[in-house]
Design an enzyme around this catalytic site. Structure first.
Site, PDB file in Angstrom:
ATOM      1  N   GLY A   1       0.800  -1.228   0.000  1.00 38.65           N
ATOM      2  CA  GLY A   1       0.000   0.000   0.000  1.00 38.65           C
ATOM      3  C   GLY A   1       0.827   1.269   0.000  1.00 38.65           C
TER       4      GLY A   1
ATOM      5  N   CYS B   1     -27.521  -9.820 -16.073  1.00 36.74           N
ATOM      6  CA  CYS B   1     -26.979  -9.531 -17.405  1.00 36.74           C
ATOM      7  C   CYS B   1     -27.998  -9.976 -18.450  1.00 36.74           C
ATOM      8  CB  CYS B   1     -25.655 -10.261 -17.607  1.00 36.74           C
ATOM      9  SG  CYS B   1     -25.035 -10.113 -19.294  1.00 36.74           S
TER      10      CYS B   1
ATOM     11  N   CYS C   1     -26.096 -12.947 -20.628  1.00 31.28           N
ATOM     12  CA  CYS C   1     -25.745 -14.257 -20.078  1.00 31.28           C
ATOM     13  C   CYS C   1     -26.523 -14.583 -18.812  1.00 31.28           C
ATOM     14  CB  CYS C   1     -24.243 -14.356 -19.812  1.00 31.28           C
ATOM     15  SG  CYS C   1     -23.714 -13.475 -18.314  1.00 31.28           S
TER      16      CYS C   1
ATOM     17  N   CYS D   1     -22.769  -7.625 -18.870  1.00 28.92           N
ATOM     18  CA  CYS D   1     -21.540  -7.780 -18.083  1.00 28.92           C
ATOM     19  C   CYS D   1     -20.472  -6.833 -18.627  1.00 28.92           C
ATOM     20  CB  CYS D   1     -20.989  -9.192 -18.215  1.00 28.92           C
ATOM     21  SG  CYS D   1     -21.966 -10.441 -17.398  1.00 28.92           S
TER      22      CYS D   1
ATOM     23  N   CYS E   1     -18.680 -12.963 -19.574  1.00 32.76           N
ATOM     24  CA  CYS E   1     -19.991 -13.053 -20.215  1.00 32.76           C
ATOM     25  C   CYS E   1     -19.957 -14.084 -21.353  1.00 32.76           C
ATOM     26  CB  CYS E   1     -20.382 -11.676 -20.749  1.00 32.76           C
ATOM     27  SG  CYS E   1     -22.107 -11.501 -21.186  1.00 32.76           S
TER      28      CYS E   1
END
Lengths: 362, 263, 289
Positions: free
Chosen positions: C31, C240, C243, C265, C271
């Site tokens: 970080g 979605c 899909c 998606c 997808c």
């Protein structure tokens, strides 16, 4: 029916072809040669060399041609090329005092050893469009003073001798290299000058102008502005001495600035410095004003909060390649972050509407 | 916070802050020179003098805003000048507070009143929005700001309200030691009186120790238990407030007192 | 077709070594933003120069590279960066998340969980999570060094006070291993939970700002919040339309000028994989699957 957009690759290829076509313009007009750009668009070439940090007029001309005259794009091309070049070493510092001068003016002394040379300047042109240039024509040969055998020492060095200029400590320290190390603060003067030398001319011009209008005023006089060529020498370790490897055109500006002195130091003038590749005097003067404004701390001046006094602000925003890239990246798709904003704002509006309905019901 | 654990309450027979020979120079010019004093728990020490007398420099050195050149500052036995910056910063957001003359220097003008008060709580780990908001609301009430204005930004407040907000923001973490730099400067006389009243109440109720810099002897008389008179960077007279103001010894103090009496 | 005029993956070896050193430092201090001498790249700053340099420093000839932008392999900038590495490194490329050893991304984390041995490289525009609260780099570096993060929560407090909720929906700040507050790049906050405990190495490159930072595998990453206003990963409240996936991040597509829209998606590989496996959404074309 929706089909996910495919064919980004084909679109890119087609865009590149179209771009090449647009660059060429009408085929009925003869194509520009690199030599034409180099010889007739010299100041554009100079700017690309200066801000691209690469002294090569032919490459700069090529970049201008490829960039369709967009100088920042041309500078970008030069920078991207420069970064891949192997580094053999560093030259010895150029001796601008020994410059073969084409232009030299001082606003502080009417005359000085070496004389004033007006040189090829726009200064006293009347800015009337010259329609003769629409027809092609040869320029008349200019009358030139025979080369002055007298040396032209820096004008500020004459003040220096009288102790009227702030002394500058000479040092053999190798300055940090902006293109090899991350810019970290605090930045000393060599690093600041390095950043300014490749900074955007327009940005520096506006900052310098702001100091003249009172945002970090330093009362600058152009002590000397000189343009000409200097030899570049390099120490060859095998030989043990420096040899000349070429020459470059430079613009150097030294400003004389007021300084009231302090309890410990007698009153003396201070200086701002600008050095730019090629003939780029607007940039060199701007640079020296900004350099001087940034020196407020070491000279014990007040920080008035002026933009030109703010090292972090100036250094982080002077580079036009960084600036234009980041500015233009907002053209890239941001569907995903925008979608998350859409959802958030819908949710907040739903909740706000819910609160209103509850209140209305009460 | 372990280094300054609140369970280790300062014993009443040891000073909270002990300053020895504190010196600060600006080049050849003296900011303050060889200043020594002790501040006891619950005590309010006033530093008075004309502008340029070094009182603000002294306060800056005490609070760690300026680096002292010589001397020693002990806070509850800890050597402040020998502390690392993280330790000192932790101290300044927990046990210490600083009230600036200009509220703009002590507030975040773009953040709501509630956010201004809540910041110190969040800086020491408060993570419950409701609790932070309640604390902020309580403090607004304590400094006589309508809690209904908790979401307003300080820009919308009068000068007196801004100053009271700054005080709330500083006191919300119940510090032990508060530095104040001309806290009533720049306010109208009637607004000053109200603020002084409020400050006096808070100092008494919270048992705060205070170092207050002021050029206004009326403020000093109302708030301070003890006074230190400064001139040209040096302390020229100290004593109980009434004693110094009613029976000044140094010629300079006599001048200072007589000029205030004329006002 | 490798461009022989350039070194493998464009950058010279000394530069790559310098970047790898910075990355190792970043992995050692999760970080923490490590300054590095970002090079001028042949693409504009802000267009992934940081990610490209990190990818270049990590690539070996045996790697398989995937490049996505907004979750999709076929967005123009993803295409352009993939082509750049095909040309300068000659590595294999793929659109399959599972088949890639290095994935460079802008604004998304793939839906399919990544595995050990994979590297996810993020393009980062502004690495400093405190930047819009405090514009000075010198001051934000000090705030990180001293762990002075009160200001970050002031921002969240102000959001709740004004909007009743934390109004940050992407580039949602996180705290890494209880120490550094980090900007996860402008991924939607929906993706934030995937940052934590990820098996793959996560590397972040900011070219213009000259910073890299990193999350070693299985790092603990916590999204900042209040106890009584906890962090919520959100997405459009739909499945979605191609899909039928109910748990993937969705793009909204406007289909006509009468308010018609569909949701698909954003992760195109995910997808396509679901559709190939026979999953169908509300508006999946006839005859597909």
């Amino acid at each position: 029916m929706y089909v996910a957009t495919k064919g980004g690759e084909r679109a890119i290829d087609a865009a590149h072809q179209w771009l090449a076509e647009e660059r060429r313009g009408s085929p009925s007009v003869p194509e520009l040669s690199i030599a034409q750009i180099r010889e007739q668009m010299t100041l554009a070439v100079n700017r690309v060399m200066a801000e691209g940090s690469l002294y090569d007029p032919d490459l700069a001309a090529l970049a201008i041609k490829q960039a369709r005259g967009d100088l920042i794009e041309a500078i970008f091309l030069i920078r991207a090329y420069r970064t891949t070049l192997p580094r053999f070493g560093a030259s010895a510092p150029v001796e601008t005092g020994g410059m073969a001068i084409t232009r030299r003016i001082s606003a502080t002394f009417k005359d000085a050893p070496g004389g004033q040379v007006l040189g090829p300047t726009f200064d006293y042109t009347h800015r009337l469009l010259d329609f003769k240039l629409m027809a092609e024509g040869a320029a008349q040969e200019a009358a030139r003073k025979p080369a002055d055998p007298e040396p032209a020492p820096h004008i500020l060095s004459l003040l220096d001798r009288d102790g009227l200029m702030e002394p500058l400590a000479a040092t053999d320290d190798t300055p940090r290299d902006l293109t090899r190390e991350p810019l970290e603060l605090p930045a000393d003067r060599p690093l600041r000058l390095q950043a300014l030398a490749r900074g955007d001319e327009g940005f520096l011009l506006s900052l310098a102008y702001s100091t003249q209008r009172g945002y970090g005023r330093t009362h600058a006089f152009v002590g000397e502005l000189r343009i000409g060529t200097c030899a570049v020498e390099m120490e060859i370790p095998e030989l043990g001495f420096a040899v000349e490897i070429g020459e470059i055109e430079l613009t150097e500006c030294e400003t004389v600035n007021q300084f009231t002195g302090s309890k410990t130091e007698p009153p003396q003038f201070t200086r701002g410095y600008g050095l730019v590749m090629g003939q780029s005097e607007r940039k060199a003067i701007s640079m020296s004003l900004v350099d001087r404004a940034l020196r407020w701390e070491e000279l014990g001046e007040e920080n008035t909060g002026a933009p030109a006094q703010d090292t972090e602000f100036v250094l982080y925003h002077a580079d036009n390649i960084q600036a234009t890239g980041f500015l233009e990246h907002i053209k890239l798709p941001h569907y995903v972050d925008f979608q998350s904003e859409l959802e958030l704002i819908r949710k907040l509006r739903r909740e706000a509407a819910g609160v209103q309905m509850r209140e209305a019901a009460e | 916070m372990t280094a300054f654990d609140r369970t280790l309450t300062a014993s009443a027979d040891a000073p909270l802050l002990s300053v020895q020979d504190l010196t600060k120079r600006y080049g050849r010019r003296i900011g303050c020179e060889r200043v020594s004093f002790d501040l006891w728990p619950g005590e309010v020490l006033g530093i008075v003098g004309e502008s340029g007398s070094g009182k603000s420099t002294l306060l800056g050195c005490l609070a760690g805003h300026l680096a002292a050149d010589e001397g020693q500052i002990l806070y509850r036995g800890h050597d402040i000048l020998a502390m690392s910056e993280p330790e000192r910063r932790l101290l300044s957001r927990t046990e210490w507070a600083f009230v600036h003359q200009n509220p703009r220097d002590g507030l975040r003008m773009g953040v709501s009143a509630g956010g201004n008060v809540g910041e110190r709580l969040m800086a020491i780990g408060a993570r419950n929005y409701g609790a932070i908001r309640n604390a902020a609301s309580d403090w607004l009430t304590k400094v006589e700001i309508d809690p209904g204005r908790i979401d307003d930004r300080p820009r919308a407040f009068s000068g007196g309200m801004q100053q009271r907000l700054q005080i709330a923001r500083n006191l919300v973490t119940a510090p032990r030691l508060v530095f104040m730099d001309e806290p009533t400067g720049g306010l109208d006389v009637s607004v000053q009186a109200r603020l002084l009243d409020l400050l006096r109440g808070l100092v008494r109720d919270m048992g705060l120790s205070v170092v207050i810099v002021t050029h206004d002897l009326a403020v000093a008389r109302l708030l301070a238990d003890r006074l230190m008179v400064m001139k040209d960077g040096r302390v020229i007279e100290t004593g109980l407030t009434d004693q110094v103001l009613d029976d000044p010894q140094a010629a300079y103090t006599q001048l200072l007192v007589s000029s205030v009496l004329q006002v | 077709m490798t461009d022989a005029a350039y070194n493998f993956a464009y950058l010279d070896e000394a530069t790559k070594r310098m970047i790898r050193r910075a990355l190792l430092k970043g992995l050692a201090i999760p970080g923490y933003q490590v300054p590095f001498a970002s090079r001028e790249m042949p693409m504009p700053y802000g267009w992934g120069t940081g990610g490209v340099q990190v990818t270049a420093a990590c690539l070996t000839p045996g790697d398989t590279l995937k490049v996505i932008d907004q979750g999709a392999d076929d967005t123009t900038n993803a295409v352009s960066i993939r082509k750049f590495f095909e040309r300068t490194a000659g590595v294999a490329t793929t659109e399959r998340t599972a088949g890639a050893s290095v994935i460079q991304t802008r604004h998304r984390i793939p839906e399919k969980p990544l595995t050990e041995g994979q590297i996810l490289v993020y393009q980062v525009p502004i690495p400093e999570p405190l930047r819009f609260l405090e514009p000075r780099e010198s001051e934000t570096r000090r705030m990180h060094a001293l762990e002075e993060y009160g200001l970050m929560h002031v921002k969240l407090y102000e959001d709740v006070a004004r909007h009743g909720a934390i109004a940050t929906s992407y580039a949602y700040p996180v705290r890494v291993e209880g120490r550094y507050v980090m900007d996860p790049s402008p991924i939607p906050k929906f993706d934030n939970p995937k940052l934590s405990g990820m098996a793959a190495i996560q590397l972040f490159g900011a070219g213009r700002e000259q910073r890299v930072y990193a999350l070693p595998p299985y790092s603990r990453v916590v999204s900042l919040d209040f106890e009584d206003h906890p962090f919520e990963p959100t997405k459009a409240d739909h499945d979605c339309d191609l899909c039928g996936a109910s748990a993937s991040y969705l793009d909204e597509v406007i289909t006509d000028d009468a308010g018609g829209r569909m949701f698909v998606c954003s992760d195109t590989d995910y997808c396509a994989g679901r559709r190939a496996a026979g999953q169908r959404g509300r508006l999946a074309p006839e005859g597909e699957a």
